[in-house]
Enzyme design. Structure first.
Site, PDB file in Angstrom:
ATOM      1  N   ARG A 100       0.839  -1.209   0.000  1.00 13.51           N
ATOM      2  CA  ARG A 100       0.000   0.000   0.000  1.00 13.51           C
ATOM      3  C   ARG A 100       0.874   1.260   0.000  1.00 13.51           C
ATOM      4  NH1 ARG A 100      -3.139  -3.750  -0.231  1.00 13.51           N
ATOM      5  NH2 ARG A 100      -5.239  -3.814   0.654  1.00 13.51           N
ATOM      6  N   SER A 143     -10.410  -0.847   4.272  1.00 10.85           N
ATOM      7  CA  SER A 143      -9.565  -1.074   5.449  1.00 10.85           C
ATOM      8  C   SER A 143      -9.093   0.275   5.984  1.00 10.85           C
ATOM      9  CB  SER A 143      -8.332  -1.889   5.086  1.00 10.85           C
ATOM     10  OG  SER A 143      -8.695  -3.116   4.533  1.00 10.85           O
ATOM     11  N   GLU A 182      -4.330   3.216   6.998  1.00  9.80           N
ATOM     12  CA  GLU A 182      -4.113   3.007   5.571  1.00  9.80           C
ATOM     13  C   GLU A 182      -4.728   4.174   4.812  1.00  9.80           C
ATOM     14  OE1 GLU A 182      -5.113   0.562   1.719  1.00  9.80           O
ATOM     15  OE2 GLU A 182      -6.526   0.522   3.360  1.00  9.80           O
TER      16      GLU A 182
HETATM   17  N1  EPU Z   1     -10.308 -11.466  11.153  1.00 13.09           N
HETATM   18  C1  EPU Z   1     -10.768 -11.541  12.436  1.00 13.09           C
HETATM   19  N2  EPU Z   1     -12.030 -11.081  12.698  1.00 13.09           N
HETATM   20  C2  EPU Z   1     -12.839 -10.614  11.712  1.00 13.09           C
HETATM   21  C3  EPU Z   1     -12.368 -10.542  10.393  1.00 13.09           C
HETATM   22  C4  EPU Z   1     -11.079 -10.974  10.133  1.00 13.09           C
HETATM   23  O1  EPU Z   1     -10.065 -11.998  13.341  1.00 13.09           O
HETATM   24  O2  EPU Z   1     -13.967 -10.241  12.031  1.00 13.09           O
HETATM   25  C5  EPU Z   1      -8.958 -11.986  10.863  1.00 13.09           C
HETATM   26  C6  EPU Z   1      -9.061 -13.393  10.283  1.00 13.09           C
HETATM   27  O3  EPU Z   1      -8.039 -14.168  10.857  1.00 13.09           O
HETATM   28  C7  EPU Z   1      -8.814 -13.199   8.810  1.00 13.09           C
HETATM   29  C8  EPU Z   1      -7.844 -12.046   8.843  1.00 13.09           C
HETATM   30  O4  EPU Z   1      -8.310 -11.191   9.902  1.00 13.09           O
HETATM   31  O5  EPU Z   1      -8.230 -14.345   8.250  1.00 13.09           O
HETATM   32  C9  EPU Z   1      -7.742 -11.294   7.559  1.00 13.09           C
HETATM   33  O6  EPU Z   1      -9.026 -10.791   7.183  1.00 13.09           O
HETATM   34  P1  EPU Z   1      -9.396 -10.554   5.646  1.00 13.09           P
HETATM   35  O7  EPU Z   1      -9.119 -11.783   4.873  1.00 13.09           O
HETATM   36  O8  EPU Z   1     -10.780 -10.013   5.608  1.00 13.09           O
HETATM   37  O9  EPU Z   1      -8.344  -9.517   5.112  1.00 13.09           O
HETATM   38  P2  EPU Z   1      -7.622  -8.270   5.795  1.00 13.09           P
HETATM   39  O10 EPU Z   1      -6.200  -8.637   6.070  1.00 13.09           O
HETATM   40  O11 EPU Z   1      -8.416  -7.757   6.938  1.00 13.09           O
HETATM   41  C10 EPU Z   1      -6.677  -7.271   3.558  1.00 13.09           C
HETATM   42  C11 EPU Z   1      -6.705  -5.971   2.838  1.00 13.09           C
HETATM   43  C12 EPU Z   1      -8.033  -5.780   2.131  1.00 13.09           C
HETATM   44  C13 EPU Z   1      -8.187  -6.920   1.124  1.00 13.09           C
HETATM   45  C14 EPU Z   1      -8.125  -8.254   1.897  1.00 13.09           C
HETATM   46  C15 EPU Z   1      -8.111  -9.444   0.973  1.00 13.09           C
HETATM   47  C16 EPU Z   1      -5.242  -4.467   4.075  1.00 13.09           C
HETATM   48  C17 EPU Z   1      -5.148  -3.309   5.001  1.00 13.09           C
HETATM   49  N3  EPU Z   1      -6.477  -4.875   3.785  1.00 13.09           N
HETATM   50  O12 EPU Z   1      -7.666  -7.210   4.577  1.00 13.09           O
HETATM   51  O13 EPU Z   1      -7.991  -4.556   1.411  1.00 13.09           O
HETATM   52  O14 EPU Z   1      -9.406  -6.821   0.423  1.00 13.09           O
HETATM   53  O15 EPU Z   1      -6.899  -8.336   2.655  1.00 13.09           O
HETATM   54  O16 EPU Z   1      -6.893  -9.509   0.324  1.00 13.09           O
HETATM   55  O17 EPU Z   1      -4.218  -4.975   3.625  1.00 13.09           O
HETATM   56  C18 EPU Z   1      -8.508  -2.231   1.518  1.00 13.09           C
HETATM   57  O18 EPU Z   1      -7.304  -2.041   1.344  1.00 13.09           O
HETATM   58  O19 EPU Z   1      -9.304  -1.290   1.661  1.00 13.09           O
HETATM   59  C19 EPU Z   1      -8.988  -3.602   1.584  1.00 13.09           C
HETATM   60  C20 EPU Z   1     -10.264  -3.905   1.811  1.00 13.09           C
END
Ligand code: EPU
Length: 343
Positions: free
Chosen positions: A171, A243, A339
């Protein structure tokens, strides 16, 4: 401002509610949109003469306006998708900065060109994709960027950045750091594959692997859209900027300590020395899911997303963000960094 080509639109004391996906009702002293590079150069010359403060925005999907903006906001309406070359292996396509990112993804997927299908349905515009290095489901846009066409704000001169000159990171790019505010992206040249190159490691995408044959770009796009729709709020229904925080990257030793207490801590190994921990998990563990603060709240389905319940002020969102940062720091001794860009 002197009279310019009539497709430049200038609005005064203009509400930015429709230009930030948080839906905050802040005002800009002046809002200027243009359709061509020549118009942009002319606009910049006028603003320079006036000593105006300038902010260029895209779809406003990664911004938090903290107050009214006492300067000129610029927006690109440069919209074209131009194929520079196509053969049986790859396609090189040049895209205007004002094209909606997902319109571009839709067109590439429907032609079965691989490269941006995992990035489907990300809000925002093409120009910002190259600044923010948007990423999702195991792909970052830098992997398909060939070059970035810009105009230098101070001189109005064009400059083309090769991918390696953009210094992309998670990012992150040179346009967010050393060159912040100095260049305006006018077009991005992407290179996509005409033969399947798929990234299906992310949890819910893995099921596409078990089916017969390699999935089409369109099938992957459809699966990505279904995942996003199940987890992320639609900006038209509930204001947010996706995010809110980056996923923190911590030293391996910090992760080991955490794993000793929480054996189930989700993580991605970044390198031998570093581990990325989902901010969503840290925030969830602190009990923030669904909590509100004034008109702002933590989204129930994905606690990494802060939402505007309809009447949030910039202060509500900033305060909620800092309360979350404090509690993650107290419980885990890990710093969260936004972010979204604070303006
Ligand atoms: N999780 C929890 N509780 C929840 C939801 C998630 O504990 O209620 C934990 C879970 O372990 C899950 C992990 O968080 O496996 C990761 O969650 P998720 O797969 O939803 O992805 P993220 O890491 O939260 C990132 C990006 C997103 C992108 C997704 C998918 C960043 C800051 N965010 O989110 O990007 O869509 O991965 O690749 O890197 C954005 O940048 O606006 C965005 C939405």
């Amino acid at each position: 401002m002197r009279d310019m080509t009539n497709s430049v639109t200038i609005k005064h004391h203009y509400s930015l509610r429709g230009h930030n996906t948080f839906g905050l009702d802040v005002k800009a002293k002046q809002f200027i949109s243009y359709h061509t590079v020549d118009e942009l150069v002319e606009v910049l010359a006028c603003l320079r003469d006036q000593g105006e403060q300038i902010l260029h925005i895209g779809g406003g999907s990664n911004l938090l306006f903290t107050k009214d903006f006492e300067g000129s906001i610029l927006h690109s309406d440069i919209r074209f998708i131009q194929f520079l070359s196509r053969d049986s292996r790859e396609v090189v396509v040049r895209v205007g900065s004002g094209v909606k990112w997902d319109d571009f993804c839709a067109e590439m997927a429907s032609s079965n060109y691989y490269g941006c299908e995992n990035l489907s349905y990300i809000p925002g515009e093409v120009g910002a994709s190259a600044i923010q290095n948007i990423g999702a489901y195991g792909v970052e846009v830098e992997s398909i960027i060939q070059q970035v066409e810009t105009i230098e704000v101070a001189t109005g001169k064009p400059r083309v950045f090769r991918t390696e000159e953009c210094e992309y990171g998670y990012r992150d790019s040179i346009f967010k750091r050393d060159l912040l505010g100095q260049y305006i992206v006018t077009a991005v040249v992407y290179r996509l594959s005409a033969v399947p190159v798929v990234h299906l490691d992310y949890g819910q995408l893995q099921q596409l692997r078990s089916r017969a044959g390699v999935p089409t770009a369109q099938e992957i796009r459809d699966a990505v859209i279904a995942i996003r729709q199940s987890k992320l709020p639609e900006p038209e229904e509930l204001g947010s900027a996706g995010s809110f925080f980056k996923n923190p990257v911590v030293p391996a030793a910090v992760f080991q300590q955490l794993a000793a207490t929480y054996s189930d801590v989700p993580h991605y190994v970044v390198s031998e020395d570093e581990v990325k921990i989902p901010a969503a998990w840290l925030i969830d563990q602190c009990g923030w899911k669904g909590k509100s603060h004034g008109g702002a709240a933590v989204y129930e389905k994905q606690p990494l997303i802060l939402v505007n319940r309809g009447h949030a002020t910039p202060a509500d969102i900033m305060e909620l963000a800092s309360l979350i940062e404090q509690s993650v720091m107290e419980k885990f001794h890990i710093s969260l960094h936004p972010e979204v860009n604070y303006i």
